[in-house]
Design a protein around this motif. Sequence first.
Motif, PDB file in Angstrom:
ATOM      1  N   PRO A  51       0.514  -1.448   0.105  1.00  0.00           N
ATOM      2  CA  PRO A  51       0.121   0.710   0.126  1.00  0.00           C
ATOM      3  C   PRO A  51       1.117   0.886   0.101  1.00  0.00           C
ATOM      4  N   ALA A  52       0.570   2.599  -0.360  1.00  0.00           N
ATOM      5  CA  ALA A  52       0.571   3.794  -0.205  1.00  0.00           C
ATOM      6  C   ALA A  52       2.010   4.051   1.050  1.00  0.00           C
ATOM      7  N   ALA A  53       2.341   4.861   1.024  1.00  0.00           N
ATOM      8  CA  ALA A  53       3.151   5.563   2.408  1.00  0.00           C
ATOM      9  C   ALA A  53       2.023   6.456   2.628  1.00  0.00           C
ATOM     10  N   THR A  54       2.031   6.173   4.225  1.00  0.00           N
ATOM     11  CA  THR A  54       0.540   7.651   4.593  1.00  0.00           C
ATOM     12  C   THR A  54       1.844   8.767   6.057  1.00  0.00           C
ATOM     13  N   PRO A  55       2.914   9.046   5.421  1.00  0.00           N
ATOM     14  CA  PRO A  55       3.509   9.692   6.669  1.00  0.00           C
ATOM     15  C   PRO A  55       2.650  11.384   7.133  1.00  0.00           C
ATOM     16  N   ASP A  56       2.190  11.660   6.577  1.00  0.00           N
ATOM     17  CA  ASP A  56       1.287  12.465   7.358  1.00  0.00           C
ATOM     18  C   ASP A  56      -0.099  11.963   8.775  1.00  0.00           C
ATOM     19  N   ASN A  57       0.548  10.853   8.520  1.00  0.00           N
ATOM     20  CA  ASN A  57      -0.682  10.137   9.074  1.00  0.00           C
ATOM     21  C   ASN A  57      -0.042   8.264   9.717  1.00  0.00           C
ATOM     22  N   PRO A  58       0.702   8.395  10.601  1.00  0.00           N
ATOM     23  CA  PRO A  58       1.258   7.031   9.922  1.00  0.00           C
ATOM     24  C   PRO A  58       0.954   6.049  11.371  1.00  0.00           C
ATOM     25  N   LEU A  59       0.414   5.086  10.638  1.00  0.00           N
ATOM     26  CA  LEU A  59      -0.028   3.925  11.631  1.00  0.00           C
ATOM     27  C   LEU A  59       0.648   4.373  12.859  1.00  0.00           C
ATOM     28  N   THR A  60      -0.788   4.525  13.881  1.00  0.00           N
ATOM     29  CA  THR A  60       0.087   3.579  15.521  1.00  0.00           C
ATOM     30  C   THR A  60      -0.840   3.073  16.108  1.00  0.00           C
ATOM     31  N   LYS A  61      -0.281   2.409  16.946  1.00  0.00           N
ATOM     32  CA  LYS A  61      -1.033   0.543  18.138  1.00  0.00           C
ATOM     33  C   LYS A  61      -2.391   2.090  18.785  1.00  0.00           C
ATOM     34  N   SER A  62      -1.864   3.133  19.107  1.00  0.00           N
ATOM     35  CA  SER A  62      -2.795   3.604  19.530  1.00  0.00           C
ATOM     36  C   SER A  62      -3.528   4.920  18.773  1.00  0.00           C
ATOM     37  N   GLY A  63      -3.415   5.224  17.470  1.00  0.00           N
ATOM     38  CA  GLY A  63      -4.125   5.881  17.110  1.00  0.00           C
ATOM     39  C   GLY A  63      -5.041   4.802  16.342  1.00  0.00           C
ATOM     40  N   VAL A  64      -4.837   3.197  15.811  1.00  0.00           N
ATOM     41  CA  VAL A  64      -5.620   3.004  15.445  1.00  0.00           C
ATOM     42  C   VAL A  64      -6.606   1.758  16.131  1.00  0.00           C
ATOM     43  N   GLU A  65      -6.727   1.765  17.520  1.00  0.00           N
ATOM     44  CA  GLU A  65      -7.712   1.718  18.857  1.00  0.00           C
ATOM     45  C   GLU A  65      -8.134   2.993  18.926  1.00  0.00           C
ATOM     46  N   LEU A  66      -7.863   4.481  19.304  1.00  0.00           N
ATOM     47  CA  LEU A  66      -8.833   5.156  18.499  1.00  0.00           C
ATOM     48  C   LEU A  66      -9.816   5.092  17.832  1.00  0.00           C
ATOM     49  N   GLY A  67      -9.293   4.799  16.576  1.00  0.00           N
ATOM     50  CA  GLY A  67      -9.812   5.146  15.511  1.00  0.00           C
ATOM     51  C   GLY A  67     -10.891   4.187  15.444  1.00  0.00           C
ATOM     52  N   ARG A  68     -11.448   3.354  16.033  1.00  0.00           N
ATOM     53  CA  ARG A  68     -12.148   2.168  16.348  1.00  0.00           C
ATOM     54  C   ARG A  68     -13.022   2.512  17.299  1.00  0.00           C
ATOM     55  N   ARG A  69     -12.426   2.890  18.339  1.00  0.00           N
ATOM     56  CA  ARG A  69     -13.816   3.023  18.870  1.00  0.00           C
ATOM     57  C   ARG A  69     -14.684   4.518  19.562  1.00  0.00           C
ATOM     58  N   LEU A  70     -13.675   5.444  18.440  1.00  0.00           N
ATOM     59  CA  LEU A  70     -14.404   6.316  17.501  1.00  0.00           C
ATOM     60  C   LEU A  70     -15.121   5.790  16.439  1.00  0.00           C
ATOM     61  N   PHE A  71     -14.905   4.894  15.832  1.00  0.00           N
ATOM     62  CA  PHE A  71     -15.759   4.434  14.735  1.00  0.00           C
ATOM     63  C   PHE A  71     -17.063   4.015  14.661  1.00  0.00           C
TER      64      PHE A  71
END
Length: 362
Positions: A51-71
């Motif tokens: 997949p294409a890189a997303t340097p402006d919003n790199p994946l992190t464990k805490s970011g992914v978990e926050l996103g799951r909760r917000l979803f």
Amino acid sequence: MSISKRIKVFQFGFLLLANLMFSCQKEAVEPVGPKDNIAYVLEVPANFPQPAATPDNPLTKSGVELGRRLFYEPLLSSTMTVSCASCHHQDRAFSDGLILSNLGISGKALDRHSPALFNLAWANNGLFWDGGSKNLESQAFGPLTHEDEMGIYFPEMVDRLMAKPSYVSLFKEAFGENPTAAGVVKALAQFQRTIISANSKYDRYKRGDRKVSFSEKELLGMQLVQAKCAGCHSSELFTDNNYHNNGIDADFSDDSKDWVYKGRYRISYDSKDLGAYKTPSLRNIMVSAPYMHDGRFSTIDEVLQHYRFGIKSTKYTDRLLFQDNGNAGIPLSDKEVEAVKAFLTSLTDETLLSEAKYANPK
């Protein structure tokens, strides 16, 4: 109020209030700084491209978990009753099973069908049915602010998140700051990029799993899809991430204020894009009915019937749908239709439909 104005209001008018609110909660919350954030390593399937890189919003464990909760968080809607998951159900490959959803805050039917959400880390050519958004971050602003979907006013949304110490802590851990509208869409984008569908029977067969074999019907169906459908449904993603007029309409006049019925033309202003919509993946297609940008086809049989006999020939209809003799349509016998359906069934990823890491954490 426009999205840009809402963001400006938040940035300049709400920042002081947000800081004050957080200072009141400081004793109850011990946030972890972003320096302690751990990268989330996306497990790219062996048969997938990178997949294409997303340097402006790199994946992190805490970011992914926050996103799951917000979803799954209804606080993101003005009425506190609608979340992203209201229209994107995991057991339907994150689609909703409705022709045109009316589950938003207004109760009005939307103009377009809710698409399935998976393998979006590879969606590198626009989002929405017409490509009106360039990436997942900007895409999220659409449903969040739409008057018939979630209709949220960003300062109010941030106010609600700030009132919950758990969210203050999660935002601090993910982004090193208090909740913001920008942080919300970044977290949602991170979570969605981790939703990967690559463990169907087809995938296990392709990977050489000795416990998996294809029947003659499935093998024939795979050959037919590769020969007759791969012009649009290409690669292991089963989509070219492009836009095509697939002959479901012949009239492209549209007097609606947003030109929602003109397809990709609404974005490109290029006449060749009239009636063109983004190619959905064939993966999980047997659990994500109804079909097309407006949900007009209820069953896969109706879809295949359209491609066999129902294509409307216009100067905008994609040339891929014409045979060598100039006739529109994809020739398939009844036996071949059954084979195609058998193969499409092999693309259902039961893991995706039940995987705990994609489910509501609450």
